[in-house]
Scaffold this motif. Structure first.
Motif, PDB file in Angstrom:
ATOM      1  N   LYS A  73       0.834  -1.195   0.000  1.00 35.48           N
ATOM      2  CA  LYS A  73       0.000   0.000   0.000  1.00 35.48           C
ATOM      3  C   LYS A  73       0.870   1.246   0.000  1.00 35.48           C
ATOM      4  CE  LYS A  73      -4.378  -0.876   2.354  1.00 35.48           C
ATOM      5  NZ  LYS A  73      -5.281  -0.432   3.417  1.00 35.48           N
TER       6      LYS A  73
ATOM      7  N   LEU B 238      -6.390   7.764  -2.555  1.00 38.27           N
ATOM      8  CA  LEU B 238      -6.301   6.626  -3.475  1.00 38.27           C
ATOM      9  C   LEU B 238      -4.886   6.043  -3.455  1.00 38.27           C
ATOM     10  CD1 LEU B 238      -7.650   4.895  -5.655  1.00 38.27           C
ATOM     11  CD2 LEU B 238      -6.967   6.608  -7.344  1.00 38.27           C
TER      12      LEU B 238
ATOM     13  N   MET C  26      -3.946   2.310  -2.209  1.00 35.11           N
ATOM     14  CA  MET C  26      -3.745   1.315  -3.271  1.00 35.11           C
ATOM     15  C   MET C  26      -2.450   0.530  -3.062  1.00 35.11           C
ATOM     16  SD  MET C  26      -2.296   3.110  -6.746  1.00 35.11           S
ATOM     17  CE  MET C  26      -3.826   3.861  -7.253  1.00 35.11           C
TER      18      MET C  26
ATOM     19  N   TYR D  16      -6.786  -1.763  -5.357  1.00 35.51           N
ATOM     20  CA  TYR D  16      -7.317  -0.634  -4.582  1.00 35.51           C
ATOM     21  C   TYR D  16      -8.644  -1.016  -3.959  1.00 35.51           C
ATOM     22  CZ  TYR D  16     -10.104   0.068  -8.778  1.00 35.51           C
ATOM     23  OH  TYR D  16     -10.954  -0.124  -9.824  1.00 35.51           O
TER      24      TYR D  16
END
Lengths: 358, 248, 182
Positions: A14, A178, A182, C36
């Motif tokens: 991430k 985001l 992600m 995501y």
């Protein structure tokens, strides 16, 4: 190395963890923070890792306290950081103004969410102004780096520490919700920059020398003018040496789509599609939001007819583009306040509309 | 043969003149801090996070490495310094407005965390530098520029008792309130400051001293009257004493 | 080539983990990939989904409104995501928790009683997510069982390593499930 993985070189990670790991590898000795979505993973990771490494971690009582703890830590010459989001970065503006004037290498990670006010936790790019202009008092600039993928979260975290110390100036890594959330395969590597000598200014106790004072003000009007003039000489150096940007297919472009951060990814794929359709369109991404690549945009504006700026905000970077272009080309804007990045299909449609169709 | 009985502390910068008003107790307090730094041999290893208000000029007087903190954030900045450099002696010198009003959260949480730091807070019941406005410690009935008819509960609530609150924290090693109104009390004040420094040196936690102090200028009094007020009015509400000492 | 995947269900069905295993598998195959999550403010309950984009070039965009392969583990996700399937794409539906029904004729429907299979064949409904990945492997032909197996080792934390053999079995059972047209 931080994480073991079957591939040996790449790990799926991430953005928030990538930033945190990179900070540790960059030699960050102290982390101070307060939880806020969508960046809480950074503090969570740091709480365990810093204790494991015998470095400092404090769950601060507020973002206000956290950023001031960073000020205290970096005043001794060590690398230190905080991370936060939007409405909580607002709380830090006072300290950021102090840190620029105190000339302290504060590193702050800002993972943007929706605003204004509490807003919501969906991704946004609404804090472009907050980072590049800021809400603190007085004349100052903060170096702002904007990654567009998870690997860049690592690269630019390293760079943030380097530039902060090189120029003794606060530096913000500006990501969005985001990017923070992600996962992408990334590769870690050793901190690639030289360590900057802090012995001429860091507070270490006045042993064998006069006491040092790190302060932001000069009591006399003329002194303060000289002080701020010197700050601006430094900013000029930064503007001359540290501008970074990415360009795609701009050579013969009649229209250039400009975006920063994760929004650029969609822009690039839209440009690819439009090129296949024979449209002369290119893409432009500032990586340093301050210093802003004004000079390059001005050069492009000599032959580009239109710029289309796309952001997940109501039009913040578009003003910097307009200033850079200075009337030489039309500057258009497409954006929205918060949420998913603008669809590639929508961008293609907008580009086609602006270029008069094919 | 002559014996030297008074000298400028080594921790003072050379040829510096105080910018405090005549009769103000800040001068005495700063001197006591300097004497304690001298006597404990801390000057060359000390870092202070300074505050905003009349106490702001500390770095002009003390020959100690200093970092300027925004208003109220001295103990957050000091926390950063100490966590980065645990072997340094770190202290703050703040006014009551800085410590107990705008910086209350930073001050209390520093005590809650038991940061190994020392903090000195000057309580003169007013905002001195800005011209004598009502502050967190302004006494009931006290007239200031923002309580023109005196502090009343309806509009302003009650004064804050700082040393008592700090003593409540488990992370506090030492908390005391002292005064500078007489030679005897000045001597006690010095002992308290030294104690607050020593608990840090021993790694015991947060050391705190609240110093009742006069502000003749903003109180519109002579220095002598001001000390009388410290005794007759302040000490009645802000009782002197050691509120916590984990070394005894 | 760029392919989009969505995995959706309710909280607790291991949706995010399944996505992470899939993304790891693409990474091990030297593809570019982005994972995501969707996220709401709540820590528990409600629907959860994650997206995975696999590409031979750099992954350009995420959060697209259309997807090539969608796994839905409950009725709410089925209802929501049917319209998201790209023309010619596939939707893998957990028919244990969603009614078998076809509302489009331009996409492929794969109905599998995933929860039931996980319970009966593996003795644990928590294996549903990985079982579904086995089905996806067969349907998509974009990721092999072998790579998914390797990916499990990357994703499952050290203190849960003992669960890996069972998960590998789930992958295989999913892959071998007889995909007869409904």
């Amino acid at each position: 190395m931080v994480v073991e993985c079957l591939t040996g070189t790449k790990v799926l990670m991430k953005g928030n963890y990538a930033i945190a790991n990179a900070a540790v590898l960059a030699g960050c000795q102290c982390y101070f923070g307060y939880p806020i979505t969508p960046q809480s993973e950074i503090g969570e990771f740091m709480s365990g890792k810093m204790q494991q490494l015998g470095r400092a971690y404090v769950s601060a009582e507020s973002e206000l306290a956290a950023i001031n703890m960073v000020i205290g830590a970096v005043s001794t010459g060590v690398k230190a950081m905080s991370s936060s989001s939007s409405c909580a970065i607002s709380l830090m503006q006072e300290a950021l103004s102090y840190a620029t004037s105190d000339q302290l290498p504060v590193v702050l990670v800002s993972v943007m969410r929706g605003g204004p006010g509490l807003g919501n936790i969906y991704p946004s790019q609404g804090d472009y102004n907050q980072a590049t202009i800021g809400g603190g008092n007085g004349d100052y600039n903060i170096i702002v780096l904007a990654p567009s993928n998870v690997q860049e979260c690592i690269d630019l975290t390293y760079k943030a520490f380097y530039l902060a110390f090189k120029y003794r100036n606060p530096t913000i890594l500006l990501a969005d919700g985001l990017l923070g959330q992600m996962m992408e395969p990334v590769e870690f590597y050793d901190y690639p920059y030289p360590e900057i000598d802090t012995s001429s200014w860091a507070l270490t106790g006045a042993k064998g020398r006069d006491a040092r004072v790190i302060r932001s003000y000069a009591p006399l009007e003329t002194d303060q003018c000289v002080y701020v003039d010197n700050l601006f000489k430094k900013y000029k150096l930064i503007e001359e040496n540290e501008v970074e940007y990415e360009e795609y297919m701009t050579d013969d472009a009649e229209l250039v789509v400009a975006a920063f951060g994760s929004m650029y990814r969609n822009v690039k794929s839209a440009v690819k599609i439009c090129r296949e359709k024979g449209l002369k369109v290119g893409a432009f991404r500032p990586i340093t939001l301050y210093p802003f690549p004004s000079k390059r945009l001005s050069e492009l504006a000599d032959r580009v007819e239109k710029f289309l700026v796309t952001e997940i905000n109501m039009g913040q970077m578009v003003r910097d583009v307009r200033l850079a272009v200075n009337g030489k080309a039309r500057v258009l804007f497409k954006g929205k306040a918060v949420g998913a990045m603008i669809d590639v299909e929508d961008l293609v449609e907008e580009i086609e509309k602006q270029m008069g169709g094919v | 043969m002559a014996t030297q009985v008074f000298k400028i502390p080594e921790s003072f910068r050379k040829n510096v003149r105080y910018s405090f008003c005549p009769g103000c107790d800040h001068g005495v307090a700063v001197r006591l801090v300097a004497e304690c730094l001298d006597e404990l041999g801390l000057t060359e290893n000390a870092i202070t996070a300074t505050s905003i208000g009349c106490s702001v000029g500390l770095y002009d007087f003390l020959n100690v490495d200093s970092i300027e903190a925004p208003h109220g954030r001295a103990l957050a900045v000091a926390t950063g310094v100490k966590r980065a450099k645990p072997d340094k002696f770190v202290f703050t010198y703040q006014g009551d407005g800085d410590f107990a009003s705008i910086g209350w959260a930073e001050s209390m949480h520093c005590a809650f965390r038991g940061e190994n730091l020392s903090a000195i807070c000057i309580n003169n019941t007013t905002y001195g530098m800005t011209g004598g406005q009502l502050g967190p410690t302004t006494l009931l009935g006290q007239v200031t520029t923002t309580s023109p008819t005196g502090r009343n509960i309806e509009y302003y609530g009650y004064p804050v008792k700082i040393a008592e609150h700090i003593a409540l924290s488990d992370g506090t090693a030492y908390s005391a309130r002292v005064s500078l109104d007489s030679v005897a009390n000045i001597k006690k004040a010095k002992l308290a400051i030294k104690k607050a420094f020593e608990v840090q040196l021993k790694g015991l936690g947060f050391g705190f001293v609240e110093i009742l102090s006069s502000c003749p200028t903003n109180w519109r009094m002579t220095p002598e009257q001001a000390h009388e007020r410290v005794r007759d009015e302040m000490m009645q509400i802000f009782k002197l004493g050691v509120y916590k000492d984990i070394t005894v | 080539m760029e392919k989009d995947f969505i995995i959706a269900g309710f909280g607790g069905q291991g949706v995010l983990l399944a996505g992470e295993v899939l993304a790891n598998a693409f990474m091990l195959d030297c593809k570019n990939v982005t994972w995501y999550p969707s996220y709401g403010a709540e820590m528990r309950g409600g629907t959860v989904n994650c997206g995975v984009v696999m590409s031979d070039e750099e992954v350009s965009s995420v959060q697209k409104s259309k997807s090539d392969f969608i796994i839905v583990l409950n009725q709410a996700s089925f209802d929501k995501y049917t319209s998201w399937v790209r023309k010619g794409g596939s939707i893998i539906v957990n028919s244990s928790l969603a009614k078998i029904a076809k509302t489009r004729d331009d996409i492929n429907y794969i109905f599998v009683p995933i929860t039931k299979m996980a319970q009966e064949k593996l003795g644990n409904i928590k294996m549903s997510n990985i079982f579904a990945l086995g089905v996806l492997s067969k349907v998509s032909r974009l990721v092999s069982l072998k790579t998914l197996e390797k990916a499990l080792y990357n994703v499952i934390p050290p203190h849960r390593k003992h669960l890996i053999p069972k998960n590998i079995e789930a992958l295989k059972l999913g892959y071998e499930y007889d995909l007869l047209p409904v």
